[in-house]
Design an enzyme around this catalytic site. Structure first.
Site, short mmCIF file in Angstrom:
data_model
loop_
_atom_site.label_atom_id
_atom_site.label_comp_id
_atom_site.label_asym_id
_atom_site.label_seq_id
_atom_site.Cartn_x
_atom_site.Cartn_y
_atom_site.Cartn_z
N GLU A 130 0.82 -1.21 0.00
CA GLU A 130 0.00 0.00 0.00
C GLU A 130 0.85 1.26 0.00
O GLU A 130 0.44 2.31 -0.51
CB GLU A 130 -0.97 0.01 1.19
CG GLU A 130 -2.09 -1.03 1.10
CD GLU A 130 -1.69 -2.39 1.62
OE1 GLU A 130 -0.49 -2.60 1.96
OE2 GLU A 130 -2.57 -3.28 1.70
N PHE A 192 -11.45 -7.30 14.10
CA PHE A 192 -10.36 -7.75 13.25
C PHE A 192 -10.05 -6.70 12.18
O PHE A 192 -10.93 -6.23 11.49
CB PHE A 192 -10.72 -9.08 12.58
CG PHE A 192 -9.64 -9.56 11.66
CD1 PHE A 192 -8.39 -9.92 12.16
CD2 PHE A 192 -9.86 -9.62 10.30
CE1 PHE A 192 -7.38 -10.33 11.32
CE2 PHE A 192 -8.85 -10.03 9.44
CZ PHE A 192 -7.61 -10.38 9.95
N GLN A 193 -8.79 -6.36 12.06
CA GLN A 193 -8.31 -5.35 11.11
C GLN A 193 -8.97 -3.99 11.30
O GLN A 193 -9.18 -3.26 10.34
CB GLN A 193 -8.44 -5.85 9.67
CG GLN A 193 -7.51 -7.04 9.40
CD GLN A 193 -7.33 -7.37 7.94
OE1 GLN A 193 -8.24 -7.18 7.15
NE2 GLN A 193 -6.17 -7.90 7.58
N LYS A 242 -17.68 -1.06 5.93
CA LYS A 242 -18.20 -2.03 4.97
C LYS A 242 -19.73 -2.01 4.87
O LYS A 242 -20.29 -2.25 3.80
CB LYS A 242 -17.71 -3.42 5.37
CG LYS A 242 -17.73 -4.41 4.26
CD LYS A 242 -17.00 -5.68 4.68
CE LYS A 242 -16.99 -6.69 3.56
NZ LYS A 242 -16.29 -7.92 3.97
#
Ligand SMILES: Cc1ncc(C[n+]2csc(CCOP(=O)(O)OP(=O)(O)O)c2C)c(N)n1
Ligand SMILES: [Mg+2]
Lengths: 643, 210
Positions: A130, A192-193, A242
């Site tokens: 990235e 998570f993440q 999301k």
């Protein structure tokens, strides 16, 4: 070099292509299917501590029903290009903004956006890292003038962007970053993440936005784009949970618009312009200091007309290299730490400095006590906060560089009577030429290689660099004649910028423009994995590694200021970069003697595809002239003994 | 084109540092041109900066992060809603030399949610509130001090007395000194809230931001 960049095929979904293409370094997306089913805990490929694994399992248990609602196993829409989801609106906003290329890496939280890209005409380039995506977008922005776009997933994807964003922020380069984020319900749960991307990137972006509504997310992206491009340019970021990108949306977000509180002035106050013009016209020793803002404002032609009309010598900052033809009679080139002797004499002795689009960085000014100490300073900048931040402006002119130069041109009743001063500047140019000794029996000098590549390429060739000595030689010994051809990491000084920047620059450049990256062996080792991208996408760039088997700039400082104690600055071994290049699928070349230089460069430059020239240079060569940190520009040292 | 290696070049040349023309002037550490013989120091001064902001998540973090990052010396920061829904007023007391105050205002103005920034002039209408908890052994004397400072007793018990004082910064500092004799257990201060005096506007705001 004549090769056309081959844009990524719009149909190439990186997530799909990855498993069958081992070069792409994106194989981590193979477990993204499981990520998609039940985020945020199910990404089984990751090692987690027992503690965090438990926490994530707990989170998923308690919040699973909500997650199921928002994260269906099936893609939320059929990807036809109709706006049905927040992700579609994001893609539509980018298309409305005229975006043609995107640089990024896939991952769980950003998958809906990638899915929405499936049918888009925009070409996505899957980068190896990235950081590479951010630098590629940055260079794309520098070369094209419009924001480069980079994308990353949440957590590590977003944090990997940070260096590139900080780099763009320091250099006011237009970049838009889109980051995936865990679903809104999970935010704050250490899912998570999950990273607080807004918190982490706030200090290194011009503005950032947390998208909290699928209906508005397209507008958020448009706003981020307009802000990156408008006023003082810079990086912006939109964090995309999301559930928001998967959520229902239907409206076309329209053209990018800046918020009402962002209202940079176009022109400066007429009174202030008149006063500044009077001081400039009356000056005996005027100098124009052109900063990166001149390039950003596309004001180089205006600058040139103004300087030649009034016979005013021009010094540039490093980001403004190329803003004024370096072979022009009035050109004094770059001032500052490794600037030319004549530029540093001129900025020290001037009695009126017209500074345009510069923030008076300390590598330019040296100690402010001795910076242009006899000069009335006219400071033109679009950002009022730059006025008198580091050096006091006697005449602040807040506005667009080109527009204010036009105002000044109209307000100048006469030209300064500066014939004697111009003669003085000419004399300094004679006295302090950028020369180097190149005995035939010594290792190849880096300056020679830079000049040889310059000679072998056209004027509009774009140069990108890493950070260190090689960067300074590439700056000093190449004659820049056009704006947006010098693409480097100035304010942040980010080793590893060169290779990904070359990829971004190549995609933004005209087809017939060459792109050359001068890298250091140390800098190259930080991002050379992006060669895999150049090969995969057939991006025609030539990387010239000025290999001194050292992080040479640090070694130079150790020689000068740390009693020659070379702690952690020499590599007892470096890979054969030519062989390494071949392993990536690029062409590799090697230079060890002067006799080889021309022929090897010819071959490397004419190869239609990425190539790497491992140029073994004199490991003892140092960069001069030099003004030590905080020093007096007028006392620049021509050699170490003078420091 | 082939480069001519035979052309002898000796490296960088030119007059050494000691042989060069020198300027006569100099600047101070703030980059301000000064008389080389007189050292002017900019003394810090205390002032109130008022920012009218869109009330959105992160605005306070943005302001405090900015002050931290740029090392502006901040004495107090208060925030609260205004008569206009969706907008808040942030009042900052800063202590900086003039160039620092100027920078603080300009940098604040660059934050997107910030609609208007203004430094209040020498005589703003400014008040702070303090709640003090002192030992309760001498209730009468405590009460006398509270009366003297026009305060209010909020809570009184055998062990502690808690009072409220409102005033400008000086008055509050004095009151705290006066209570010191009883033994102060805890203090909570709000920081200053302020508006421009008289008909002057604290923030110039057009209709789109009300
Ligand atoms: C990411 C990063 N880490 C560390 C540094 C500090 N640094 C500045 S120049 C330099 C040496 C760079 O070595 P190389 O790329 O080989 O360039 P050279 O100076 O040898 O030409 C280092 C380590 C930096 N600028 N960036
Ligand atoms: Mg090196």
């Amino acid at each position: 070099m004549s090769g056309e960049p081959k844009p990524a095929s719009p149909g190439t979904d990186p997530a799909e292509a990855a498993p069958s293409d081992a070069d792409t370094a994106t194989t981590d997306t193979t477990d993204s299917d499981t990520t998609e089913v039940a985020p945020p805990d199910a990404d089984t490929g990751e090692t987690e501590t027992a503690e965090s694994a438990t926490a994530a399992a707990h989170t998923a248990e308690t919040a699973a029903p909500a997650a199921d609602e928002t994260d269906a196993t099936e893609p939320a829409d059929d990807g036809t290009g109709e706006i049905e989801t927040g992700a579609d609106a994001v893609v539509c906003a980018l298309e409305n903004a005229g975006v043609e290329h995107l640089f990024g890496v896939q991952g769980g939280a950003i998958m809906p956006v990638y899915d929405a890209l499936y049918h888009s005409e925009m070409a996505h380039v899957t980068m190896a890292h990235e950081q590479g995506a951010a630098h590629a977008a940055d260079a794309y922005g520098v070369v094209s003038g419009a924001p480069g776009v980079c994308m990353a997933t949440s957590g590590p994807g977003a944090t990997n962007l940070v260096t590139g964003l900080a780099d763009a922020n320091m250099d006011s380069d237009p970049v838009v970053a889109l980051t995936g984020q865990v679903p809104t319900d999970f935010v704050g749960s250490d899912a998570f993440q999950e990273t607080d991307t807004i918190g982490v990137t706030g200090p290194v972006t011009k503005a950032n936005f947390f998208a909290d509504d699928a209906d508005d997310v397209g507008t958020d992206v448009g706003t981020a784009f307009a802000l990156a491009a408008g006023g003082r340019q810079g990086p912006t970021l939109v964090d995309l949970p999301k559930d928001v990108t998967n959520g229902d949306a239907s409206e076309d977000p329209g053209e990018p618009r800046t918020p009402s509180t962002h209202d940079p002035p176009e022109t400066a106050a007429p009174d202030a312009v008149a006063a500044a013009a009077a001081v400039l016209a009356a000056a005996d020793r005027p100098v124009i200091l052109a900063g990166g803002g001149v390039v950003k404002a596309d004001a180089t032609a205006t600058l040139r007309a103004f300087a030649t009309e009034h016979g005013i010598p021009v010094v540039t900052t490093m980001p403004a290299v190329g803003a004024f033809r370096e072979d022009h009679d009035l050109a004094l080139e770059m001032a500052g730490m490794h600037g030319t002797g004549y530029a540093n004499m001129a900025v020290t002795m001037t009695d009126c400095l017209l500074a345009v689009g510069t923030r008076f960085d300390d590598r330019l000014t040296g100690g402010v006590e001795t910076f242009a100490p006899d000069a009335a300073i006219v400071h033109v900048d679009i950002d009022p906060a730059e006025i008198s931040k580091n050096v006091e402006a006697d005449h602040p002119l807040v506005g667009d560089a080109g527009a204010v130069l036009d105002q000044l041109a109209a307000a100048m009743a006469t030209s300064p009577d500066a014939a004697a001063w111009r003669e003085q500047c000419r004399q300094w140019k004679q006295e302090y030429p950028l020369e180097y000794a190149a005995p035939a029996d010594e290792p190849v000098k880096p300056q020679y290689v830079v000049e040889a590549v310059d000679d072998a390429t056209a004027d509009d060739t774009i140069v990108t660099t890493g950070v260190g000595q090689h960067q300074m030689w590439a700056c000093q010994y190449w004659t820049y004649t056009e704006p947006r051809t010098w693409v480097s990491s100035h304010g942040l000084g980010t080793m590893g910028y060169g290779v990904p920047a070359a990829i971004g620059a190549r995609l933004a450049a005209e087809d017939d423009q060459d792109v050359v990256c001068f890298d250091g062996d140390g800098s190259f080792l930080m991002t050379c994995q992006e060669l895999s991208v150049a090969v995969r996408e057939n991006v025609d760039v030539t990387v010239v590694v000025l290999n001194n088997a050292a992080i040479g700039m640090v070694r130079q400082w150790q020689d000068a200021f740390f009693g020659e104690r070379h702690m952690a600055s020499e590599y007892p071994w470096v890979p054969d970069f030519d062989t390494l290049a071949e392993a990536f699928g690029a062409r590799g070349f090697r230079i060890e003697r002067y006799e080889e230089v021309e022929a090897v460069l010819d071959e490397a430059l004419s190869y239609d595809g990425p190539s790497v020239v491992d140029a073994h240079i004199d490991p003892d060569e140092n960069v001069y002239p030099m003004v030590p940190s905080g020093g007096d520009n007028g006392l620049f040292a021509l050699a170490e003994e003078q420091l | 084109m082939s480069r001519n290696l035979d052309r002898r070049r000796d490296g960088l040349a030119g007059p050494e540092p000691g042989e060069r023309d020198r300027p006569v002037g100099r600047r101070n550490a703030d980059g301000i041109r000064v008389d080389p013989d007189v050292e002017v120091e900019h003394d810090p001064r205390r002032t109130i900066i008022s920012a009218y902001v869109r009330d959105e998540p992160g605005v306070l973090a943005g302001v405090s992060g900015l002050f931290h990052r740029r090392q502006f010396n901040i004495e107090s920061l208060t925030v609260g809603p205004t008569q206009n829904e969706g907008y808040s007023r942030i009042t900052l007391v800063v202590e900086e030399p003039d160039p620092g105050i100027d920078q603080a205002k300009k940098q604040l103005g660059k934050l997107l949610p910030v609609v208007h920034v203004r430094e209040l002039d020498a005589d703003p209408v400014a008040r702070e509130l303090v709640i003090l908890k002192v030992n309760g052994e001498a209730p009468d004397e405590v009460h006398a001090i509270t009366e003297m400072y026009d305060g209010e007793t909020l809570d009184a018990g055998p062990e502690t007395i808690t009072v409220r004082i409102t005033g400008d910064e000086g008055k509050i500092d004095d009151a705290i000194d006066a209570y010191g004799q009883f033994g102060i257990r805890e203090i909570a201060r709000t920081g200053q809230a302020a508006l421009a005096r008289g008909a002057a506007e604290t923030a110039r705001v057009d209709e789109s931001h009300t």
